[in-house]
Design an enzyme around this catalytic site. Structure first.
Site, mmCIF file in Angstrom:
data_model
loop_
_atom_site.group_PDB
_atom_site.id
_atom_site.type_symbol
_atom_site.label_atom_id
_atom_site.label_comp_id
_atom_site.label_asym_id
_atom_site.label_seq_id
_atom_site.Cartn_x
_atom_site.Cartn_y
_atom_site.Cartn_z
ATOM 1 N N THR A 96 22.058 12.808 111.734
ATOM 2 C CA THR A 96 22.546 14.147 112.060
ATOM 3 C C THR A 96 23.190 14.078 113.435
ATOM 4 O O THR A 96 22.509 13.854 114.442
ATOM 5 C CB THR A 96 21.400 15.173 112.061
ATOM 6 O OG1 THR A 96 20.873 15.278 110.731
ATOM 7 C CG2 THR A 96 21.902 16.541 112.505
ATOM 8 N N LYS A 171 25.100 20.599 107.760
ATOM 9 C CA LYS A 171 23.751 20.369 108.288
ATOM 10 C C LYS A 171 23.474 21.259 109.486
ATOM 11 O O LYS A 171 22.412 21.890 109.576
ATOM 12 C CB LYS A 171 23.595 18.900 108.665
ATOM 13 C CG LYS A 171 22.255 18.548 109.323
ATOM 14 C CD LYS A 171 21.081 18.756 108.388
ATOM 15 C CE LYS A 171 19.742 18.516 109.106
ATOM 16 N NZ LYS A 171 19.481 17.107 109.378
ATOM 17 N N LYS A 246 17.374 19.519 118.878
ATOM 18 C CA LYS A 246 18.588 18.692 118.805
ATOM 19 C C LYS A 246 19.622 19.343 117.891
ATOM 20 O O LYS A 246 20.805 19.459 118.245
ATOM 21 C CB LYS A 246 18.242 17.298 118.287
ATOM 22 C CG LYS A 246 19.449 16.437 117.936
ATOM 23 C CD LYS A 246 19.073 15.269 117.044
ATOM 24 C CE LYS A 246 20.293 14.641 116.417
ATOM 25 N NZ LYS A 246 19.970 13.578 115.450
#
Length: 296
Positions: A96, A171, A246
């Site tokens: 990611t 995502k 994150k």
């Protein structure tokens, strides 16, 4: 069955590799951690001594790395994947990372005659172990078609989101929703607590009403209503608060670059930053309910 080079064997990569081995693929594994490599060997993979060693002769190379700079380095540096891979090798990056990095690496791969997709995942460690991940895939049609049989070994859903970088876009949008929803669910339970409403009763109502969402019905942040949720094991992580922070940071960076207004996403990022800075970055992200409850 394919020969697969797998680079990045952390909490997600390790069980993903194990499922590939169980399916009959030959996997050559590389990681900077000796312990991770030992676990990969125990799962049936062959230990590689370097990135080129993992990549040489592989039909597919799969990476699961912490952040964009790691992806750039592993793919683009001298001795990296693009330098070591044979023409027509299929590259699958499940990390990611930011959309710009995903697109830059995909452009470089195409120039080198290699097929590449970005394929970040949703489902956490439990999904990686069970082979029930959801893959959000960006890339050309032919590359996605080639990647699908590999991804389906590790997941229950493979969604082609569009061109290069769109997997990463999906995502960060998804996880921004998830972070916001988890905070909203936690706030609702803490309000219910102070109003004298039993947590199970709120769950019974909201799980069948308009408050229903995954953060409630699958990952409920209070102990009891969903026995499999981390709340029932003292918030041992399936997906850490640090990882949520994150992803929220990536979403805010993307929002700033694209000119999108995401005030709720910004608020969620601030709250998770506070929670992590209190020393709880290793807890499951649903553990933020403790801070909202005033316990931290």
């Amino acid at each position: 069955m394919a020969t697969i080079g797998f680079i990045g064997l952390g909490n997600m990569g390790g069980p993903m590799l194990a499922n590939l081995v169980k399916a009959g693929h030959t996997v050559r594994a590389f990681d900077l951690s000796d312990a991770a490599l030992a676990r990969a060997e125990a799962a049936g993979a062959t230990r590689a001594g370097s990135v080129p060693d993992a990549v040489e002769g592989a039909e597919v190379v799969l990476t699961m790395l912490p952040a964009g700079p790691h992806v750039r380095s592993v793919y683009l540096d001298e001795g990296g994947i693009l330098a070591a891979a044979a023409p027509s090798t299929l590259l699958i990056d499940c990390s990611t990372i930011d959309v710009d990095t995903a697109r830059a690496v995909a452009t470089a791969a195409e120039a080198a005659g290699l097929h590449m997709v970005d394929a970040p995942v949703s489902g956490g460690v439990g999904g990686a172990e069970a082979g029930t991940l959801t893959f959000m895939v960006g890339g050309p049609d032919a590359a996605v078609t080639a990647a699908r049989p590999i991804l389906e070994v590790m997941g229950k859903a493979v969604v082609h989101a569009g061109g290069p970088g769109t997997g990463q876009a999906a995502k960060v949008c998804n996880n921004m929703m998830l972070g916001i929803q988890m905070i909203s669910v936690a706030e609702a339970f803490m309000l219910a607590k102070r109003l004298g409403l039993d947590a199970q009763k709120l769950f019974d109502v909201s799980s069948k009403a308009s408050g229903q969402c995954w953060s409630l019905t699958t990952y409920c942040p209070v102990p009891g209503p969903v026995p499999t949720s981390p709340a029932n094991r003292d918030y041992a992580p399936g997906f850490t608060a640090a990882m949520m922070l994150k992803d929220l940071k990536l979403a805010q960076e993307a929002a700033a670059r694209s000119g999108a207004a995401t005030p709720m996403g910004a608020a969620a990022e601030s709250l998770y930053a506070l929670f992590c800075n209190q020393g709880h970055d290793g807890l499951d992200f649903s553990g933020i309910i403790r801070m909202i409850d005033g316990q931290e």
